[in-house]
Design a protein around this motif. Structure first.
Motif, mmCIF file in Angstrom:
data_model
loop_
_atom_site.group_PDB
_atom_site.id
_atom_site.type_symbol
_atom_site.label_atom_id
_atom_site.label_comp_id
_atom_site.label_asym_id
_atom_site.label_seq_id
_atom_site.Cartn_x
_atom_site.Cartn_y
_atom_site.Cartn_z
ATOM 1 N N SER A 176 37.644 -22.565 24.756
ATOM 2 C CA SER A 176 38.361 -21.952 23.639
ATOM 3 C C SER A 176 39.398 -22.905 23.045
ATOM 4 O O SER A 176 39.690 -22.841 21.855
ATOM 5 C CB SER A 176 39.023 -20.639 24.058
ATOM 6 N N SER A 177 39.930 -23.803 23.863
ATOM 7 C CA SER A 177 40.867 -24.788 23.315
ATOM 8 C C SER A 177 40.142 -25.815 22.447
ATOM 9 O O SER A 177 40.725 -26.362 21.513
ATOM 10 C CB SER A 177 41.614 -25.497 24.442
ATOM 11 N N LEU A 178 38.882 -26.059 22.739
ATOM 12 C CA LEU A 178 38.109 -27.031 21.963
ATOM 13 C C LEU A 178 37.465 -26.419 20.721
ATOM 14 O O LEU A 178 37.387 -27.060 19.685
ATOM 15 C CB LEU A 178 37.021 -27.659 22.841
ATOM 16 N N THR A 179 36.985 -25.173 20.850
ATOM 17 C CA THR A 179 36.230 -24.567 19.755
ATOM 18 C C THR A 179 37.013 -23.540 18.950
ATOM 19 O O THR A 179 36.646 -23.243 17.818
ATOM 20 C CB THR A 179 34.966 -23.877 20.295
ATOM 21 N N GLY A 180 38.060 -22.958 19.548
ATOM 22 C CA GLY A 180 38.801 -21.904 18.873
ATOM 23 C C GLY A 180 38.172 -20.535 19.032
ATOM 24 O O GLY A 180 38.701 -19.545 18.546
ATOM 25 N N PHE A 181 37.028 -20.440 19.709
ATOM 26 C CA PHE A 181 36.359 -19.167 19.943
ATOM 27 C C PHE A 181 36.781 -18.621 21.299
ATOM 28 O O PHE A 181 36.586 -19.273 22.325
ATOM 29 C CB PHE A 181 34.835 -19.343 19.912
ATOM 30 N N CYS A 182 37.372 -17.434 21.311
ATOM 31 C CA CYS A 182 37.843 -16.837 22.558
ATOM 32 C C CYS A 182 37.443 -15.359 22.578
ATOM 33 O O CYS A 182 37.974 -14.557 21.809
ATOM 34 C CB CYS A 182 39.357 -16.977 22.678
ATOM 35 N N PRO A 183 36.511 -14.980 23.451
ATOM 36 C CA PRO A 183 36.098 -13.581 23.527
ATOM 37 C C PRO A 183 37.252 -12.634 23.864
ATOM 38 O O PRO A 183 37.312 -11.521 23.344
ATOM 39 C CB PRO A 183 35.040 -13.578 24.637
ATOM 40 N N ALA A 184 38.168 -13.057 24.710
ATOM 41 C CA ALA A 184 39.314 -12.207 25.049
ATOM 42 C C ALA A 184 40.175 -11.942 23.822
ATOM 43 O O ALA A 184 40.697 -10.834 23.642
ATOM 44 C CB ALA A 184 40.145 -12.850 26.154
ATOM 45 N N ALA A 185 40.324 -12.939 22.965
ATOM 46 C CA ALA A 185 41.109 -12.756 21.739
ATOM 47 C C ALA A 185 40.441 -11.747 20.812
ATOM 48 O O ALA A 185 41.120 -10.941 20.171
ATOM 49 C CB ALA A 185 41.285 -14.090 21.023
ATOM 50 N N ILE A 186 39.127 -11.766 20.756
ATOM 51 C CA ILE A 186 38.399 -10.810 19.917
ATOM 52 C C ILE A 186 38.616 -9.392 20.419
ATOM 53 O O ILE A 186 38.897 -8.478 19.647
ATOM 54 C CB ILE A 186 36.894 -11.165 19.885
ATOM 55 N N VAL A 187 38.520 -9.202 21.730
ATOM 56 C CA VAL A 187 38.708 -7.875 22.322
ATOM 57 C C VAL A 187 40.141 -7.398 22.116
ATOM 58 O O VAL A 187 40.381 -6.250 21.710
ATOM 59 C CB VAL A 187 38.340 -7.895 23.821
ATOM 60 N N LEU A 188 41.105 -8.262 22.379
ATOM 61 C CA LEU A 188 42.504 -7.875 22.217
ATOM 62 C C LEU A 188 42.847 -7.574 20.763
ATOM 63 O O LEU A 188 43.636 -6.674 20.475
ATOM 64 C CB LEU A 188 43.414 -8.971 22.770
ATOM 65 N N ARG A 189 42.255 -8.313 19.837
ATOM 66 C CA ARG A 189 42.497 -8.063 18.408
ATOM 67 C C ARG A 189 41.978 -6.677 18.018
ATOM 68 O O ARG A 189 42.592 -5.964 17.234
ATOM 69 C CB ARG A 189 41.827 -9.135 17.551
ATOM 70 N N ARG A 190 40.841 -6.268 18.604
ATOM 71 C CA ARG A 190 40.294 -4.937 18.318
ATOM 72 C C ARG A 190 41.172 -3.835 18.883
ATOM 73 O O ARG A 190 41.129 -2.705 18.404
ATOM 74 C CB ARG A 190 38.875 -4.818 18.856
ATOM 75 N N SER A 227 41.653 -16.069 12.480
ATOM 76 C CA SER A 227 40.330 -16.184 11.869
ATOM 77 C C SER A 227 40.428 -17.058 10.624
ATOM 78 O O SER A 227 41.511 -17.308 10.088
ATOM 79 C CB SER A 227 39.794 -14.803 11.504
ATOM 80 N N LYS A 228 39.286 -17.487 10.133
ATOM 81 C CA LYS A 228 39.264 -18.326 8.932
ATOM 82 C C LYS A 228 39.805 -17.574 7.720
ATOM 83 O O LYS A 228 40.426 -18.157 6.856
ATOM 84 C CB LYS A 228 37.830 -18.809 8.669
ATOM 85 N N GLU A 229 39.554 -16.255 7.700
ATOM 86 C CA GLU A 229 40.058 -15.450 6.590
ATOM 87 C C GLU A 229 41.576 -15.387 6.595
ATOM 88 O O GLU A 229 42.229 -15.439 5.557
ATOM 89 C CB GLU A 229 39.472 -14.040 6.652
ATOM 90 N N GLU A 230 42.166 -15.280 7.794
ATOM 91 C CA GLU A 230 43.625 -15.225 7.894
ATOM 92 C C GLU A 230 44.255 -16.554 7.488
ATOM 93 O O GLU A 230 45.303 -16.582 6.847
ATOM 94 C CB GLU A 230 44.048 -14.869 9.313
ATOM 95 N N GLY A 262 44.309 -3.980 18.638
ATOM 96 C CA GLY A 262 45.465 -3.930 17.767
ATOM 97 C C GLY A 262 46.564 -4.928 18.067
ATOM 98 O O GLY A 262 47.654 -4.813 17.511
ATOM 99 N N VAL A 263 46.308 -5.910 18.920
ATOM 100 C CA VAL A 263 47.323 -6.930 19.197
ATOM 101 C C VAL A 263 47.416 -7.848 17.981
ATOM 102 O O VAL A 263 46.399 -8.301 17.459
ATOM 103 C CB VAL A 263 46.962 -7.737 20.471
ATOM 104 N N VAL A 264 48.634 -8.105 17.522
ATOM 105 C CA VAL A 264 48.819 -8.920 16.320
ATOM 106 C C VAL A 264 48.526 -10.388 16.614
ATOM 107 O O VAL A 264 48.751 -10.876 17.715
ATOM 108 C CB VAL A 264 50.249 -8.775 15.754
ATOM 109 N N LEU A 313 48.938 -12.263 20.071
ATOM 110 C CA LEU A 313 47.614 -12.491 20.636
ATOM 111 C C LEU A 313 47.580 -13.687 21.576
ATOM 112 O O LEU A 313 46.933 -13.637 22.628
ATOM 113 C CB LEU A 313 46.607 -12.675 19.497
ATOM 114 N N ASP A 314 48.291 -14.751 21.236
ATOM 115 C CA ASP A 314 48.287 -15.955 22.070
ATOM 116 C C ASP A 314 48.840 -15.659 23.457
ATOM 117 O O ASP A 314 48.256 -16.037 24.474
ATOM 118 C CB ASP A 314 49.112 -17.062 21.417
#
Length: 75
Positions: free
Chosen positions: A43-57, A68-71, A59-61, A3-4
């Motif tokens: 995203s570097s300051l907050t950790g929230f990245c919309p592109a990461a959310i889309v890519l995760r959906r 996420s906090k759960e991971e 199926g990008v590992v 994902l990164d």
């Protein structure tokens, strides 16, 4: 590809596309480059990245940066 690296690839591609459109179409396309840069900064300051959310959906590992906090709790 994790994902990164996928987020960096998408951001780099959009910046290059924006530069090409700025040169060939209109100078207003430089705003897209500014938007991508600001999004990377926040995203570097907050950790929230919309592109990461889309890519995760798609199926990008996950990598180590956009987990996420759960991971993190599961580790």
């Amino acid at each position: 590809m994790n994902l990164d690296r996928a987020v960096l690839a998408v951001a780099g591609s959009v910046v290059l596309l924006s530069v090409l459109l700025t040169v060939t179409v209109s100078t207003w396309w430089i705003l897209l480059t500014a938007f991508v840069g600001l999004n990377l900064l926040q995203s570097s300051l907050t950790g929230f990245c919309p592109a990461a959310i889309v890519l995760r959906r798609f199926g990008v590992v996950s990598g180590c940066a956009f987990t996420s906090k759960e991971e993190v709790a599961a580790r």
